[in-house]
Design a protein around this motif. Sequence first.
Motif, PDB file in Angstrom:
ATOM      1  N   SER A  36       0.844  -1.192   0.000  1.00 26.28           N
ATOM      2  CA  SER A  36       0.000   0.000   0.000  1.00 26.28           C
ATOM      3  C   SER A  36       0.880   1.243   0.000  1.00 26.28           C
ATOM      4  O   SER A  36       2.046   1.193   0.363  1.00 26.28           O
ATOM      5  CB  SER A  36      -0.931   0.005   1.215  1.00 26.28           C
ATOM      6  N   GLY A  37       0.300   2.346  -0.451  1.00 25.26           N
ATOM      7  CA  GLY A  37       0.996   3.623  -0.366  1.00 25.26           C
ATOM      8  C   GLY A  37       1.971   3.906  -1.483  1.00 25.26           C
ATOM      9  O   GLY A  37       2.783   4.822  -1.368  1.00 25.26           O
ATOM     10  N   TYR A  38       1.907   3.184  -2.580  1.00 28.05           N
ATOM     11  CA  TYR A  38       2.836   3.417  -3.686  1.00 28.05           C
ATOM     12  C   TYR A  38       2.189   4.278  -4.765  1.00 28.05           C
ATOM     13  O   TYR A  38       0.963   4.406  -4.839  1.00 28.05           O
ATOM     14  CB  TYR A  38       3.303   2.099  -4.307  1.00 28.05           C
ATOM     15  N   SER A  39       3.014   4.866  -5.605  1.00 30.61           N
ATOM     16  CA  SER A  39       2.584   5.525  -6.834  1.00 30.61           C
ATOM     17  C   SER A  39       3.197   4.731  -7.969  1.00 30.61           C
ATOM     18  O   SER A  39       4.337   4.267  -7.859  1.00 30.61           O
ATOM     19  CB  SER A  39       3.066   6.974  -6.884  1.00 30.61           C
ATOM     20  N   PHE A  62       7.666   4.845  -3.528  1.00 36.74           N
ATOM     21  CA  PHE A  62       7.011   5.118  -2.250  1.00 36.74           C
ATOM     22  C   PHE A  62       7.516   6.451  -1.719  1.00 36.74           C
ATOM     23  O   PHE A  62       8.701   6.770  -1.874  1.00 36.74           O
ATOM     24  CB  PHE A  62       7.337   4.016  -1.233  1.00 36.74           C
ATOM     25  N   ASP A  63       6.611   7.217  -1.092  1.00 33.04           N
ATOM     26  CA  ASP A  63       6.975   8.486  -0.448  1.00 33.04           C
ATOM     27  C   ASP A  63       7.234   8.310   1.038  1.00 33.04           C
ATOM     28  O   ASP A  63       7.665   9.235   1.701  1.00 33.04           O
ATOM     29  CB  ASP A  63       5.860   9.519  -0.626  1.00 33.04           C
ATOM     30  N   LYS A  64       6.903   7.117   1.564  1.00 35.04           N
ATOM     31  CA  LYS A  64       7.131   6.811   2.972  1.00 35.04           C
ATOM     32  C   LYS A  64       7.998   5.558   3.035  1.00 35.04           C
ATOM     33  O   LYS A  64       8.003   4.754   2.106  1.00 35.04           O
ATOM     34  CB  LYS A  64       5.802   6.575   3.686  1.00 35.04           C
ATOM     35  N   MET A  66       9.423   2.013   3.137  1.00 36.34           N
ATOM     36  CA  MET A  66       8.769   0.753   2.749  1.00 36.34           C
ATOM     37  C   MET A  66       9.838  -0.222   2.286  1.00 36.34           C
ATOM     38  O   MET A  66      10.845   0.171   1.707  1.00 36.34           O
ATOM     39  CB  MET A  66       7.772   1.001   1.626  1.00 36.34           C
TER      40      MET A  66
END
Length: 96
Positions: A36-39, A62-64, A66
């Motif tokens: 989750s949380g990817y572009s 990812f911006d966070k 991971m």
Amino acid sequence: MLVLGEKLNIEVAYDLESLDGASIWARPFVNGNRASGYSAHHLVFVDKKTDNPGVVECWFYFDKPMEIDEIRVFMQDSKADKIVKEISYKISAEWK
């Protein structure tokens, strides 16, 4: 190790064989589940008449922080609108 926001680029070689057209994409997974949380890139459309065989470029980031352990590449038949190929690649990639 990748920095936050840095793209992981993937080149995917394909041959449509009996398909007239398809969509191809790649996505990150962790422990067998989609991360989750990817572009990521949009679906890449390929056509047997003009693009076959070939190579497409896929990416995600990812911006966070991971860590992923797998990339899955999908091919969907454009006419039948169903996935006809799914390939898994084990990987170790981390964004910090």
